[in-house]
Write an enzyme that holds these catalytic residues in place. Structure first.
Site, mmCIF file in Angstrom:
data_model
loop_
_atom_site.group_PDB
_atom_site.id
_atom_site.type_symbol
_atom_site.label_atom_id
_atom_site.label_comp_id
_atom_site.label_asym_id
_atom_site.label_seq_id
_atom_site.Cartn_x
_atom_site.Cartn_y
_atom_site.Cartn_z
ATOM 1 N N GLY A 88 0.828 -1.195 0.000
ATOM 2 C CA GLY A 88 0.000 0.000 0.000
ATOM 3 C C GLY A 88 0.866 1.249 0.000
ATOM 4 O O GLY A 88 2.039 1.228 -0.369
ATOM 5 N N ARG A 89 0.285 2.351 0.431
ATOM 6 C CA ARG A 89 1.021 3.616 0.478
ATOM 7 C C ARG A 89 2.014 3.672 1.639
ATOM 8 O O ARG A 89 3.003 4.396 1.583
ATOM 9 C CB ARG A 89 0.040 4.768 0.641
ATOM 10 C CG ARG A 89 -0.830 5.004 -0.553
ATOM 11 C CD ARG A 89 -0.278 6.107 -1.397
ATOM 12 N NE ARG A 89 -1.116 6.331 -2.565
ATOM 13 C CZ ARG A 89 -0.648 6.795 -3.690
ATOM 14 N NH1 ARG A 89 0.622 7.072 -3.814
ATOM 15 N NH2 ARG A 89 -1.448 6.984 -4.719
ATOM 16 N N GLU A 92 6.093 3.636 1.625
ATOM 17 C CA GLU A 92 6.774 4.793 1.037
ATOM 18 C C GLU A 92 7.223 5.789 2.102
ATOM 19 O O GLU A 92 8.325 6.331 2.034
ATOM 20 C CB GLU A 92 5.829 5.473 0.040
ATOM 21 C CG GLU A 92 6.438 6.663 -0.675
ATOM 22 C CD GLU A 92 5.456 7.302 -1.636
ATOM 23 O OE1 GLU A 92 5.826 7.457 -2.813
ATOM 24 O OE2 GLU A 92 4.322 7.630 -1.213
ATOM 25 N N CYS A 118 3.877 -6.807 -2.050
ATOM 26 C CA CYS A 118 3.608 -5.635 -2.870
ATOM 27 C C CYS A 118 4.634 -4.519 -2.611
ATOM 28 O O CYS A 118 5.826 -4.713 -2.761
ATOM 29 C CB CYS A 118 2.165 -5.174 -2.630
ATOM 30 S SG CYS A 118 1.457 -4.168 -3.952
ATOM 31 N N HIS A 119 4.152 -3.348 -2.162
ATOM 32 C CA HIS A 119 5.049 -2.214 -1.924
ATOM 33 C C HIS A 119 5.890 -2.365 -0.657
ATOM 34 O O HIS A 119 6.744 -1.518 -0.384
ATOM 35 C CB HIS A 119 4.262 -0.900 -1.876
ATOM 36 C CG HIS A 119 3.802 -0.434 -3.217
ATOM 37 N ND1 HIS A 119 2.740 -1.020 -3.872
ATOM 38 C CD2 HIS A 119 4.256 0.551 -4.035
ATOM 39 C CE1 HIS A 119 2.556 -0.413 -5.042
ATOM 40 N NE2 HIS A 119 3.465 0.548 -5.166
ATOM 41 N N TYR A 138 5.357 -5.430 -6.023
ATOM 42 C CA TYR A 138 4.525 -4.868 -7.084
ATOM 43 C C TYR A 138 5.416 -4.675 -8.315
ATOM 44 O O TYR A 138 6.537 -4.169 -8.199
ATOM 45 C CB TYR A 138 3.913 -3.536 -6.630
ATOM 46 C CG TYR A 138 2.978 -2.965 -7.655
ATOM 47 C CD1 TYR A 138 1.778 -3.609 -7.949
ATOM 48 C CD2 TYR A 138 3.313 -1.815 -8.350
ATOM 49 C CE1 TYR A 138 0.931 -3.114 -8.925
ATOM 50 C CE2 TYR A 138 2.468 -1.311 -9.325
ATOM 51 C CZ TYR A 138 1.279 -1.961 -9.612
ATOM 52 O OH TYR A 138 0.445 -1.469 -10.572
#
Length: 198
Positions: A88-89, A92, A118-119, A138
């Site tokens: 997800g976000r 980051e 994923c991320h 991802y």
């Protein structure tokens, strides 16, 4: 045997990628502590729902409020048996916290099981723990992995104690591989529903 697992959440963590492993790992008997920097047990992280609808990248929609069950400031990584890093976000910005980087490095230095989806691989790249490791994430993050010295592979990937997946559709295989690394045994006969009498 029950193990204590640390799960790194953050604001706009992907909804399925935090909810599913959090619940599934508890379901099979593990204790899971979900934490986020600057937050305590009972605080929440808003989640994002990433979907794959035929566009050039995923779409993003509001998800649920995911409730944390442990204080971040109380985390001592040496007390945990394994680490889960959802996508997800969140990854980051989580990678900008020195404490998060130190936590990730601890699990690799101690050769403990790590599952990233994923991320989540953004945290592993930022922690400089991918050199010579085969992993995935991802698809747009292949460049991040290779710049960090990792070997990219499509699909669910296992390299020693590291299990990685590309996104939430990988949950069945990703979680199965992680449970295998953890040594979790599930008696499928006990879990099967009883046959109905004719």
């Amino acid at each position: 045997m029950s193990q204590q697992i640390l799960l790194l959440a953050g604001d706009f963590v992907e909804d399925y990628e935090v909810m599913v492993p959090f619940q599934a790992l508890q379901m099979v008997g593990h204790e899971v502590h979900a934490v986020c920097p600057e937050k305590e047990s009972g605080d929440t992280c808003p989640t994002a729902i990433h979907d794959f609808e035929g566009d050039q990248t995923y779409t993003e929609k509001p998800g649920h409020n995911f409730e944390l069950n442990h204080d971040f400031d109380a985390v001592d990584p040496s007390e945990y048996d394994a680490l889960v890093v959802p996508g997800g976000r969140a990854p980051e910005y989580l990678r900008t916290y020195d404490e998060i980087i130190e936590i990730v490095r601890h699990f690799f230095e101690a050769e403990k099981p790590v599952a990233s989806l994923c991320h989540g691989v953004q945290l592993l790249a930022a922690a400089d723990v991918l050199e010579g490791r085969t992993c995935t994430g991802y698809p747009a993050l292949e460049v991040d992995v290779t710049i960090a010295g990792g070997e990219w592979e499509d699909g669910v990937t296992r390299d020693g104690n590291l299990v990685t997946g590309q996104a939430w559709p990988d949950h069945p295989d990703w979680l199965a591989e992680f449970l295998d690394v953890l040594g979790t045994e599930i008696d499928h006969a006990d879990a099967a529903p009883a046959a109905a009498d004719d």
